[in-house]
Design a protein around this motif. Structure first.
Motif, PDB file in Angstrom:
ATOM      1  N   SER A  69      57.976 -16.530 -19.812  1.00  0.00           N
ATOM      2  CA  SER A  69      58.224 -16.732 -21.241  1.00  0.00           C
ATOM      3  C   SER A  69      58.714 -18.146 -21.534  1.00  0.00           C
ATOM      4  O   SER A  69      58.339 -18.757 -22.552  1.00  0.00           O
ATOM      5  CB  SER A  69      59.242 -15.704 -21.741  1.00  0.00           C
ATOM      6  N   SER A  70      59.552 -18.704 -20.656  1.00  0.00           N
ATOM      7  CA  SER A  70      60.010 -20.085 -20.833  1.00  0.00           C
ATOM      8  C   SER A  70      58.837 -21.045 -20.763  1.00  0.00           C
ATOM      9  O   SER A  70      58.723 -21.991 -21.567  1.00  0.00           O
ATOM     10  CB  SER A  70      61.045 -20.435 -19.756  1.00  0.00           C
ATOM     11  N   LEU A  71      57.921 -20.819 -19.795  1.00  0.00           N
ATOM     12  CA  LEU A  71      56.752 -21.683 -19.675  1.00  0.00           C
ATOM     13  C   LEU A  71      55.830 -21.490 -20.871  1.00  0.00           C
ATOM     14  O   LEU A  71      55.224 -22.458 -21.368  1.00  0.00           O
ATOM     15  CB  LEU A  71      56.009 -21.367 -18.369  1.00  0.00           C
ATOM     16  N   TYR A  72      55.732 -20.271 -21.361  1.00  0.00           N
ATOM     17  CA  TYR A  72      54.935 -19.964 -22.554  1.00  0.00           C
ATOM     18  C   TYR A  72      55.451 -20.761 -23.742  1.00  0.00           C
ATOM     19  O   TYR A  72      54.671 -21.392 -24.483  1.00  0.00           O
ATOM     20  CB  TYR A  72      55.029 -18.460 -22.800  1.00  0.00           C
ATOM     21  N   ASN A  73      56.768 -20.777 -23.932  1.00  0.00           N
ATOM     22  CA  ASN A  73      57.346 -21.549 -25.042  1.00  0.00           C
ATOM     23  C   ASN A  73      57.120 -23.036 -24.854  1.00  0.00           C
ATOM     24  O   ASN A  73      56.844 -23.771 -25.825  1.00  0.00           O
ATOM     25  CB  ASN A  73      58.848 -21.256 -25.142  1.00  0.00           C
ATOM     26  N   ALA A  74      57.252 -23.513 -23.599  1.00  0.00           N
ATOM     27  CA  ALA A  74      57.061 -24.936 -23.340  1.00  0.00           C
ATOM     28  C   ALA A  74      55.638 -25.370 -23.653  1.00  0.00           C
ATOM     29  O   ALA A  74      55.407 -26.443 -24.229  1.00  0.00           O
ATOM     30  CB  ALA A  74      57.406 -25.248 -21.886  1.00  0.00           C
ATOM     31  N   GLY A 120      50.151 -27.410 -32.076  1.00  0.00           N
ATOM     32  CA  GLY A 120      49.057 -28.135 -31.438  1.00  0.00           C
ATOM     33  C   GLY A 120      49.367 -29.569 -31.138  1.00  0.00           C
ATOM     34  O   GLY A 120      48.640 -30.228 -30.407  1.00  0.00           O
ATOM     35  N   HIS A 121      50.458 -30.121 -31.675  1.00  0.00           N
ATOM     36  CA  HIS A 121      50.777 -31.542 -31.449  1.00  0.00           C
ATOM     37  C   HIS A 121      51.947 -31.715 -30.500  1.00  0.00           C
ATOM     38  O   HIS A 121      52.595 -32.744 -30.499  1.00  0.00           O
ATOM     39  CB  HIS A 121      51.098 -32.213 -32.780  1.00  0.00           C
ATOM     40  N   ALA A 122      52.247 -30.695 -29.715  1.00  0.00           N
ATOM     41  CA  ALA A 122      53.350 -30.807 -28.760  1.00  0.00           C
ATOM     42  C   ALA A 122      52.802 -30.923 -27.361  1.00  0.00           C
ATOM     43  O   ALA A 122      52.035 -30.115 -26.921  1.00  0.00           O
ATOM     44  CB  ALA A 122      54.259 -29.588 -28.877  1.00  0.00           C
ATOM     45  N   ASP A 123      53.208 -31.968 -26.692  1.00  0.00           N
ATOM     46  CA  ASP A 123      52.823 -32.162 -25.286  1.00  0.00           C
ATOM     47  C   ASP A 123      54.069 -32.577 -24.535  1.00  0.00           C
ATOM     48  O   ASP A 123      54.366 -33.744 -24.377  1.00  0.00           O
ATOM     49  CB  ASP A 123      51.740 -33.233 -25.177  1.00  0.00           C
ATOM     50  N   ASP A 132      50.705 -36.617 -29.347  1.00  0.00           N
ATOM     51  CA  ASP A 132      49.662 -35.857 -30.036  1.00  0.00           C
ATOM     52  C   ASP A 132      48.580 -35.353 -29.095  1.00  0.00           C
ATOM     53  O   ASP A 132      47.566 -34.850 -29.560  1.00  0.00           O
ATOM     54  CB  ASP A 132      49.032 -36.711 -31.125  1.00  0.00           C
ATOM     55  N   ALA A 133      48.736 -35.468 -27.830  1.00  0.00           N
ATOM     56  CA  ALA A 133      47.678 -35.069 -26.899  1.00  0.00           C
ATOM     57  C   ALA A 133      47.415 -33.591 -26.915  1.00  0.00           C
ATOM     58  O   ALA A 133      46.356 -33.128 -26.522  1.00  0.00           O
ATOM     59  CB  ALA A 133      48.026 -35.509 -25.474  1.00  0.00           C
ATOM     60  N   GLY A 134      48.358 -32.794 -27.408  1.00  0.00           N
ATOM     61  CA  GLY A 134      48.168 -31.351 -27.401  1.00  0.00           C
ATOM     62  C   GLY A 134      47.053 -30.893 -28.299  1.00  0.00           C
ATOM     63  O   GLY A 134      46.604 -29.757 -28.203  1.00  0.00           O
ATOM     64  N   ALA A 135      46.585 -31.717 -29.201  1.00  0.00           N
ATOM     65  CA  ALA A 135      45.495 -31.309 -30.084  1.00  0.00           C
ATOM     66  C   ALA A 135      44.242 -30.976 -29.311  1.00  0.00           C
ATOM     67  O   ALA A 135      43.386 -30.248 -29.791  1.00  0.00           O
ATOM     68  CB  ALA A 135      45.214 -32.414 -31.093  1.00  0.00           C
ATOM     69  N   ASP A 136      44.103 -31.477 -28.095  1.00  0.00           N
ATOM     70  CA  ASP A 136      42.911 -31.206 -27.308  1.00  0.00           C
ATOM     71  C   ASP A 136      42.848 -29.763 -26.805  1.00  0.00           C
ATOM     72  O   ASP A 136      41.856 -29.366 -26.215  1.00  0.00           O
ATOM     73  CB  ASP A 136      42.853 -32.160 -26.106  1.00  0.00           C
ATOM     74  N   GLY A 244      56.111 -31.216 -14.659  1.00  0.00           N
ATOM     75  CA  GLY A 244      54.830 -30.602 -14.344  1.00  0.00           C
ATOM     76  C   GLY A 244      54.125 -29.954 -15.521  1.00  0.00           C
ATOM     77  O   GLY A 244      52.954 -29.558 -15.398  1.00  0.00           O
ATOM     78  N   VAL A 245      54.798 -29.842 -16.676  1.00  0.00           N
ATOM     79  CA  VAL A 245      54.166 -29.193 -17.834  1.00  0.00           C
ATOM     80  C   VAL A 245      53.000 -30.031 -18.335  1.00  0.00           C
ATOM     81  O   VAL A 245      51.952 -29.504 -18.734  1.00  0.00           O
ATOM     82  CB  VAL A 245      55.208 -28.949 -18.941  1.00  0.00           C
ATOM     83  N   ARG A 246      53.201 -31.379 -18.300  1.00  0.00           N
ATOM     84  CA  ARG A 246      52.109 -32.252 -18.750  1.00  0.00           C
ATOM     85  C   ARG A 246      50.862 -32.027 -17.898  1.00  0.00           C
ATOM     86  O   ARG A 246      49.745 -31.918 -18.419  1.00  0.00           O
ATOM     87  CB  ARG A 246      52.555 -33.710 -18.662  1.00  0.00           C
ATOM     88  N   GLU A 247      51.028 -31.933 -16.579  1.00  0.00           N
ATOM     89  CA  GLU A 247      49.879 -31.721 -15.693  1.00  0.00           C
ATOM     90  C   GLU A 247      49.232 -30.354 -15.958  1.00  0.00           C
ATOM     91  O   GLU A 247      47.996 -30.225 -15.929  1.00  0.00           O
ATOM     92  CB  GLU A 247      50.315 -31.819 -14.232  1.00  0.00           C
ATOM     93  N   LEU A 248      50.057 -29.360 -16.194  1.00  0.00           N
ATOM     94  CA  LEU A 248      49.508 -28.032 -16.486  1.00  0.00           C
ATOM     95  C   LEU A 248      48.732 -28.042 -17.791  1.00  0.00           C
ATOM     96  O   LEU A 248      47.628 -27.476 -17.868  1.00  0.00           O
ATOM     97  CB  LEU A 248      50.637 -26.998 -16.553  1.00  0.00           C
ATOM     98  N   ARG A 249      49.260 -28.708 -18.809  1.00  0.00           N
ATOM     99  CA  ARG A 249      48.551 -28.784 -20.087  1.00  0.00           C
ATOM    100  C   ARG A 249      47.236 -29.552 -19.919  1.00  0.00           C
ATOM    101  O   ARG A 249      46.216 -29.211 -20.524  1.00  0.00           O
ATOM    102  CB  ARG A 249      49.422 -29.456 -21.145  1.00  0.00           C
ATOM    103  N   SER A 250      47.270 -30.592 -19.078  1.00  0.00           N
ATOM    104  CA  SER A 250      46.049 -31.369 -18.845  1.00  0.00           C
ATOM    105  C   SER A 250      44.972 -30.512 -18.176  1.00  0.00           C
ATOM    106  O   SER A 250      43.792 -30.574 -18.542  1.00  0.00           O
ATOM    107  CB  SER A 250      46.371 -32.582 -17.982  1.00  0.00           C
ATOM    108  N   LEU A 251      45.411 -29.705 -17.207  1.00  0.00           N
ATOM    109  CA  LEU A 251      44.454 -28.826 -16.528  1.00  0.00           C
ATOM    110  C   LEU A 251      43.903 -27.769 -17.487  1.00  0.00           C
ATOM    111  O   LEU A 251      42.693 -27.485 -17.495  1.00  0.00           O
ATOM    112  CB  LEU A 251      45.130 -28.161 -15.335  1.00  0.00           C
ATOM    113  N   LEU A 252      44.774 -27.219 -18.327  1.00  0.00           N
ATOM    114  CA  LEU A 252      44.311 -26.260 -19.336  1.00  0.00           C
ATOM    115  C   LEU A 252      43.349 -26.928 -20.309  1.00  0.00           C
ATOM    116  O   LEU A 252      42.357 -26.319 -20.741  1.00  0.00           O
ATOM    117  CB  LEU A 252      45.506 -25.669 -20.084  1.00  0.00           C
ATOM    118  N   ARG A 253      43.646 -28.163 -20.647  1.00  0.00           N
ATOM    119  CA  ARG A 253      42.793 -28.910 -21.580  1.00  0.00           C
ATOM    120  C   ARG A 253      41.377 -29.035 -21.014  1.00  0.00           C
ATOM    121  O   ARG A 253      40.387 -28.857 -21.726  1.00  0.00           O
ATOM    122  CB  ARG A 253      43.414 -30.280 -21.820  1.00  0.00           C
ATOM    123  N   GLU A 254      41.275 -29.308 -19.718  1.00  0.00           N
ATOM    124  CA  GLU A 254      39.956 -29.428 -19.087  1.00  0.00           C
ATOM    125  C   GLU A 254      39.216 -28.098 -19.125  1.00  0.00           C
ATOM    126  O   GLU A 254      38.016 -28.057 -19.442  1.00  0.00           O
ATOM    127  CB  GLU A 254      40.121 -29.895 -17.641  1.00  0.00           C
TER     128      GLU A 254
END
Length: 593
Positions: A69-74, A120-123, A132-136, A244-254
């Motif tokens: 849940s913490s990772l979900y919120n992040a 969508g704008h949280a990274d 703003d990278a979260g828009a991807d 590591g959240v940024r890397e996880l978001r990047s992988l999800l983005r791909e």
């Protein structure tokens, strides 16, 4: 809707159709649980492909206290899920949507009523900082699942249901329980075929020093490799610090940008269902050799022929031919004695009607049956091919004979037939997996109860031709009657001379043949000629009986062999063809060309 195609191999549509066909072919042959499981996968895949393919459904799954849940919120950029020390915290799945337009039907199908719009704008690179990278992430539907090891059964069932349906699985583990056997044995290992739609996140790494994190990651990598998940991405993350959240978001983005996770998940599901339909031994080809099958077929024909009394029938054909030849060509004064003897074929109720008369009777009965059939509301027009075949056989049964009087097979002969049928099934089933081998063997026995009547009918039908009268019988018969008439003329002539002598009438001139008077020559010559013709005819009939017996034996063996192919080998070959098609559809469902 036209589906995306893989670069290589068959399309997802064709693989899905192949899985459905394989499940249909396996019905009644494989365990019902396996078949219903394959159908459930096919139905689920059919529904998912019709829903939004512009959205990727990812699920955060893990054990109690792993920090899902913490990772979900992040990842969502806001506090959507409750986080606390009371367990379980997450009682029902909830969804965070990035650009969720059109995702409603998909979430309705997933039965996830609790939905949130993500930031969508949280990274987050750290706690509550970002760009703003979260828009991807547009198109991502992120689910927070209950704990898979929850003390509440409803929570565990919810996890099991959604794990089977989501497009992308993100397993969240912590340094204390990443090696938990329940996770590896219940989920990760069975999902080894889904490595392309799986991520593993080691959360709470902020609690460990860097060397310990490296050791945990290496040990986790080893465990995943042992589970068959080599190549699955493993990330070290801290939901609390943002590491590591940024890397996880990047992988999800791909993954979201590719818009292929849904099809990869369906392809993996189809492959897994196909693998469950096929036991390990099914991967080989059947080893039933043609020569072995031919040998089993010959043994079956031989056993059926012996049990049907073919040697007795063949012997009766030879004797019956000689008997009828004597009746037809013997000396008219003595042939009636032969009529008093029973015909060997008639005693077996074979050939009771002469063949030419039988053909005429068949024709009359055919015409009668045809007239009757036209009165049955167009029944002939509505019969399918199998129905017409059954109707034709019924006509033949009524036209020719009932059962013959050939002695019933002995216990030994019946045992030989059963052994031959079993051997056919065993040879045909060699190399097949257990359930299919049993199905082939059962197919060989499926019509065994009909064999006795079918073989008896074949014997009666085939042997009916043995009563056909050779043309030379008629010619000899005419010749015999001419000779008899000649002898009778001599008798009458001599009788007339005797009467004239008795009445003291003058004797007329008596022609002679040499020194023998013509009346005497006619009498003696006719008698001798009749006997000689009868003896020659009997010799010819003996040779003809042997030839006819050989032909009948060959025809009977062919007819009984056809019965064996129809009632034993036919079902076996049909079952083998079903298995061959089943194996073909399994290969197609697995994506093999």
């Amino acid at each position: 809707m036209k589906l995306l195609r893989r670069k290589e191999g068959p399309s997802l549509d064709s693989r899905l159709a192949a899985l459905r066909e394989a499940a249909d072919l396996a019905e009644g042959r494989l365990p019902e649980q396996v078949v219903s499981g394959a159908r459930a996968v096919a139905d689920r895949a059919g529904v998912r492909r019709e829903l939004s393919i512009e959205h990727t459904v990812a699920a955060l799954a893990g054990a109690t206290g792993s920090g899902k849940s913490s990772l979900y919120n992040a990842l969502a950029g806001q506090d959507l899920a409750d986080v606390g020390v009371t367990r379980p915290t997450t009682s029902a799945a909830q969804a965070a949507l990035w650009d969720g337009d059109g995702a409603g039907p998909l979430l309705d199908w997933l039965d996830v009523p609790k939905r949130h719009a993500a930031d969508g704008h949280a990274d987050h690179a750290g706690p509550r900082t970002g760009t703003d990278a979260g828009a991807d992430l547009s198109g991502l539907v992120l689910l927070d699942l209950p704990d898979h090891d929850s003390i509440r059964l409803s929570h565990r069932l919810e996890v099991d249901r959604l794990v089977e349906q989501v497009d992308l699985l993100i397993w969240v583990v912590d340094p204390q329980k990443y090696a938990d056997a329940a996770l590896h044995e219940r989920y990760l290992r069975p999902l080894a075929g889904h490595r392309d739609v799986m991520l593993v996140v080691l959360n709470q790494v902020d609690r460990l020093p860097v060397p310990a994190v490296e050791r945990c990651l290496a040990d986790l990598r080893r465990l995943l490799d042992e589970d068959g998940l080599a190549g699955v991405p493993v990330l070290a993350v801290s939901a609390r610090t943002g590491e590591g959240v940024r890397e996880l978001r990047s992988l999800l983005r791909e993954r979201v940008a590719e818009r292929a996770s849904w099809s990869a998940r369906l392809a993996a599901d189809i492959t897994a269902a196909a693998d469950h339909l096929a036991p390990p031994e099914a991967r080989g080809e059947p080893v039933a050799a043609t020569k072995r099958m031919q040998g089993a077929e010959r043994a079956l024909t031989g056993a059926l022929s012996t049990a049907a009394g073919v040697p007795l029938v063949v012997q009766a054909v030879a004797k019956g031919h000689r008997h009828r030849a004597v009746v037809a060509t013997g000396w008219p004064l003595t042939r009636w004695i032969r009529r008093l003897r029973p015909d060997p074929l008639r005693r077996l109720r074979i050939g009771g009607i002469p063949h030419d008369r039988l053909n005429g009777k068949r024709g009359r009965q055919d015409r009668k049956l045809d007239r009757q059939s036209t009165k049955l509301d167009g029944r002939d027009r509505t019969l399918d091919g199998a129905g017409r075949e059954r109707d034709r056989r019924d006509r033949e049964d009524r036209q020719i004979v009932g059962r013959t009087s050939v002695p019933a097979a002995s216990a030994v002969q019946r045992a030989q037939v059963e052994t031959a049928i079993r051997d056919v099934g065993e040879v045909a089933a060699a190399g097949l997996p257990g359930p299919w081998a049993a199905s082939v063997r059962e197919a060989g026995r499926s019509r065994a109860g009909e064999l006795t009547d079918a073989v008896d009918r074949a014997v009666a039908t085939t042997s009916a031709g043995a009563t056909r009268r050779p043309r030379w019988w008629r010619a000899v018969n005419v010749l015999q009657w001419l000779v008899f008439a000649t002898m009778l003329a001599g008798v009458l002539w001599l009788g007339g001379l005797f009467a004239m002598d008795y009445l003291r009438l003058p004797q007329p001139p008596l022609p002679t043949v040499g020194v023998v008077p013509w009346p005497t020559a006619l009498l003696v010559g006719g008698a001798l000629a009749g006997v000689v013709i009868a003896l020659l005819s009997r010799l010819a009939a003996w040779a003809g009986g042997r030839r006819r017996a050989r032909r009948t034996a060959k025809a009977l063996r062919a007819a009984i062999g056809q019965v064996g192919r129809e009632y034993v080998l036919g079902p076996v070959e049909t079952e083998l063809a079903v298995y061959a098609r089943f194996a073909e559809t399994l290969d197609l469902a697995r994506g093999r060309t």
